[in-house]
Design a protein around this motif. Sequence first.
Motif, mmCIF file in Angstrom:
data_model
loop_
_atom_site.group_PDB
_atom_site.id
_atom_site.type_symbol
_atom_site.label_atom_id
_atom_site.label_comp_id
_atom_site.label_asym_id
_atom_site.label_seq_id
_atom_site.Cartn_x
_atom_site.Cartn_y
_atom_site.Cartn_z
ATOM 1 N N VAL A 191 6.289 17.415 5.759
ATOM 2 C CA VAL A 191 5.846 17.618 4.373
ATOM 3 C C VAL A 191 6.590 16.665 3.450
ATOM 4 O O VAL A 191 5.994 16.076 2.531
ATOM 5 C CB VAL A 191 6.078 19.086 3.947
ATOM 6 C CG1 VAL A 191 5.780 19.261 2.455
ATOM 7 C CG2 VAL A 191 5.209 20.022 4.768
ATOM 8 N N ALA A 192 7.895 16.496 3.688
ATOM 9 C CA ALA A 192 8.691 15.578 2.877
ATOM 10 C C ALA A 192 8.142 14.153 2.968
ATOM 11 O O ALA A 192 8.072 13.437 1.965
ATOM 12 C CB ALA A 192 10.152 15.615 3.330
ATOM 13 N N PHE A 193 7.738 13.748 4.157
ATOM 14 C CA PHE A 193 7.173 12.403 4.342
ATOM 15 C C PHE A 193 5.914 12.221 3.503
ATOM 16 O O PHE A 193 5.752 11.222 2.791
ATOM 17 C CB PHE A 193 6.874 12.164 5.822
ATOM 18 C CG PHE A 193 6.032 10.948 6.076
ATOM 19 C CD1 PHE A 193 6.586 9.677 6.021
ATOM 20 C CD2 PHE A 193 4.680 11.078 6.366
ATOM 21 C CE1 PHE A 193 5.805 8.551 6.251
ATOM 22 C CE2 PHE A 193 3.890 9.960 6.590
ATOM 23 C CZ PHE A 193 4.457 8.693 6.537
ATOM 24 N N PHE A 194 4.994 13.184 3.567
ATOM 25 C CA PHE A 194 3.735 13.057 2.834
ATOM 26 C C PHE A 194 3.948 13.141 1.320
ATOM 27 O O PHE A 194 3.275 12.452 0.550
ATOM 28 C CB PHE A 194 2.740 14.106 3.310
ATOM 29 C CG PHE A 194 2.110 13.770 4.633
ATOM 30 C CD1 PHE A 194 1.199 12.726 4.724
ATOM 31 C CD2 PHE A 194 2.434 14.471 5.788
ATOM 32 C CE1 PHE A 194 0.617 12.394 5.945
ATOM 33 C CE2 PHE A 194 1.870 14.155 7.007
ATOM 34 C CZ PHE A 194 0.957 13.104 7.088
ATOM 35 N N LEU A 195 4.909 13.980 0.897
ATOM 36 C CA LEU A 195 5.225 14.031 -0.529
ATOM 37 C C LEU A 195 5.810 12.702 -0.999
ATOM 38 O O LEU A 195 5.483 12.215 -2.089
ATOM 39 C CB LEU A 195 6.222 15.163 -0.814
ATOM 40 C CG LEU A 195 5.678 16.586 -0.835
ATOM 41 C CD1 LEU A 195 6.805 17.577 -1.061
ATOM 42 C CD2 LEU A 195 4.617 16.746 -1.923
ATOM 43 N N GLY A 196 6.671 12.112 -0.156
ATOM 44 C CA GLY A 196 7.258 10.821 -0.494
ATOM 45 C C GLY A 196 6.207 9.728 -0.573
ATOM 46 O O GLY A 196 6.232 8.877 -1.477
ATOM 47 N N ARG A 197 5.270 9.755 0.352
ATOM 48 C CA ARG A 197 4.205 8.753 0.342
ATOM 49 C C ARG A 197 3.305 8.935 -0.876
ATOM 50 O O ARG A 197 2.901 7.951 -1.520
ATOM 51 C CB ARG A 197 3.378 8.847 1.625
ATOM 52 C CG ARG A 197 2.366 7.713 1.760
ATOM 53 C CD ARG A 197 1.703 7.704 3.115
ATOM 54 N NE ARG A 197 0.800 8.842 3.294
ATOM 55 C CZ ARG A 197 -0.031 8.969 4.328
ATOM 56 N NH1 ARG A 197 -0.053 8.042 5.287
ATOM 57 N NH2 ARG A 197 -0.818 10.020 4.436
ATOM 58 N N LYS A 198 3.012 10.186 -1.201
ATOM 59 C CA LYS A 198 2.176 10.465 -2.378
ATOM 60 C C LYS A 198 2.862 9.974 -3.647
ATOM 61 O O LYS A 198 2.227 9.368 -4.529
ATOM 62 C CB LYS A 198 1.901 11.970 -2.464
ATOM 63 C CG LYS A 198 1.032 12.363 -3.639
ATOM 64 C CD LYS A 198 0.805 13.871 -3.654
ATOM 65 C CE LYS A 198 -0.032 14.271 -4.871
ATOM 66 N NZ LYS A 198 -0.232 15.748 -4.937
ATOM 67 N N HIS A 199 4.163 10.226 -3.752
ATOM 68 C CA HIS A 199 4.925 9.780 -4.921
ATOM 69 C C HIS A 199 4.922 8.259 -5.025
ATOM 70 O O HIS A 199 4.744 7.710 -6.117
ATOM 71 C CB HIS A 199 6.367 10.292 -4.824
ATOM 72 C CG HIS A 199 7.271 9.733 -5.874
ATOM 73 N ND1 HIS A 199 7.314 10.246 -7.149
ATOM 74 C CD2 HIS A 199 8.165 8.700 -5.844
ATOM 75 C CE1 HIS A 199 8.185 9.558 -7.868
ATOM 76 N NE2 HIS A 199 8.715 8.622 -7.097
ATOM 77 N N GLN A 200 5.089 7.599 -3.888
ATOM 78 C CA GLN A 200 5.116 6.135 -3.886
ATOM 79 C C GLN A 200 3.767 5.557 -4.318
ATOM 80 O O GLN A 200 3.708 4.585 -5.085
ATOM 81 C CB GLN A 200 5.487 5.625 -2.495
ATOM 82 C CG GLN A 200 5.798 4.140 -2.415
ATOM 83 C CD GLN A 200 7.076 3.779 -3.148
ATOM 84 O OE1 GLN A 200 7.953 4.622 -3.336
ATOM 85 N NE2 GLN A 200 7.179 2.530 -3.557
ATOM 86 N N ARG A 201 2.678 6.150 -3.848
ATOM 87 C CA ARG A 201 1.345 5.671 -4.223
ATOM 88 C C ARG A 201 1.067 5.900 -5.706
ATOM 89 O O ARG A 201 0.469 5.050 -6.383
ATOM 90 C CB ARG A 201 0.284 6.360 -3.370
ATOM 91 C CG ARG A 201 0.259 5.880 -1.925
ATOM 92 C CD ARG A 201 -0.795 6.619 -1.126
ATOM 93 N NE ARG A 201 -0.918 6.065 0.223
ATOM 94 C CZ ARG A 201 -1.729 6.544 1.152
ATOM 95 N NH1 ARG A 201 -2.488 7.606 0.883
ATOM 96 N NH2 ARG A 201 -1.788 5.993 2.356
ATOM 97 N N SER A 202 1.498 7.056 -6.203
ATOM 98 C CA SER A 202 1.318 7.345 -7.626
ATOM 99 C C SER A 202 2.110 6.366 -8.475
ATOM 100 O O SER A 202 1.648 5.911 -9.531
ATOM 101 C CB SER A 202 1.763 8.773 -7.942
ATOM 102 O OG SER A 202 0.999 9.707 -7.219
ATOM 103 N N LYS A 203 3.300 6.018 -7.988
ATOM 104 C CA LYS A 203 4.164 5.092 -8.709
ATOM 105 C C LYS A 203 3.504 3.710 -8.801
ATOM 106 O O LYS A 203 3.566 3.048 -9.839
ATOM 107 C CB LYS A 203 5.500 4.999 -7.986
ATOM 108 C CG LYS A 203 6.596 4.300 -8.751
ATOM 109 C CD LYS A 203 7.898 4.396 -7.982
ATOM 110 C CE LYS A 203 8.999 3.659 -8.704
ATOM 111 N NZ LYS A 203 10.277 3.713 -7.951
ATOM 112 N N ARG A 204 2.832 3.298 -7.727
ATOM 113 C CA ARG A 204 2.178 1.982 -7.717
ATOM 114 C C ARG A 204 0.993 1.954 -8.677
ATOM 115 O O ARG A 204 0.699 0.931 -9.285
ATOM 116 C CB ARG A 204 1.688 1.652 -6.307
ATOM 117 C CG ARG A 204 2.816 1.292 -5.338
ATOM 118 C CD ARG A 204 2.275 1.170 -3.935
ATOM 119 N NE ARG A 204 3.341 0.906 -2.970
ATOM 120 C CZ ARG A 204 3.190 1.013 -1.651
ATOM 121 N NH1 ARG A 204 2.009 1.371 -1.157
ATOM 122 N NH2 ARG A 204 4.202 0.759 -0.837
ATOM 123 N N LEU A 205 0.292 3.086 -8.805
ATOM 124 C CA LEU A 205 -0.871 3.133 -9.677
ATOM 125 C C LEU A 205 -0.510 2.958 -11.146
ATOM 126 O O LEU A 205 -1.304 2.466 -11.948
ATOM 127 C CB LEU A 205 -1.617 4.461 -9.493
ATOM 128 C CG LEU A 205 -2.391 4.638 -8.177
ATOM 129 C CD1 LEU A 205 -2.955 6.047 -8.102
ATOM 130 C CD2 LEU A 205 -3.511 3.606 -8.064
#
Length: 207
Positions: A191-205
């Motif tokens: 779950v931590a991995f997917f939350l981290g990936r989601k945060h990173q993608r949101s940051k790029r947007l």
Amino acid sequence: MKKASILMILGPLFLVGLYVFPLWTIMLGAPQYPDPLGIHIHIDGIRDVNEFDIQNIDGLNHYIGMKTLPKPEDMWEFSTFPIIIGVMVFLGSLIGLLALIGKLKYPWFLGWFLIMSVLGVLGMYDFNAWMVDYGTNLDPNAIMKLANPDGTPMTYKPPLFGHTKMLNFDVTSLPATGAWFMFTGMMLTVVAFFLGRKHQRSKRLFT
């Protein structure tokens, strides 16, 4: 990334439950035993489910030529597994802490999970190999020598997972509390991995 990092710190800490609770439980039920006999397999040894269960199981096994259940000093796994778990708890929590202060990225979370998964598979393989030896390497001078219908010697390997019938015993082998602690901790890191990936993608947007 903060929530993901906190989960990555907490997830490996669930593995500490393996030092307290059994990893696996094997139960043997039969008409002559209204209260089934059982063993808890911990990362540092084998213990009774009820008092004298190991003594009674060893007594029964003696008649068919099975070895006595191993003591902690009889198997290297019981001294090595606690060290491996301790190292993985430390590494996992360290990864989460370093991610929290911005020193590591979320892919490390998945890396820890994959390493732990490989170690888990190897541990299960080793556990199954021990049960194969325990149930098939019988004393040729045993009091009782039983054979299958085709004439081959009967073996008494407990199931790795699930239920089987051996003579008049119902044998059930299932994960115990420690295994569920480990599973929960590992899932938290996913779950931590997917939350981290989601945060990173949101940051790029938004950059």
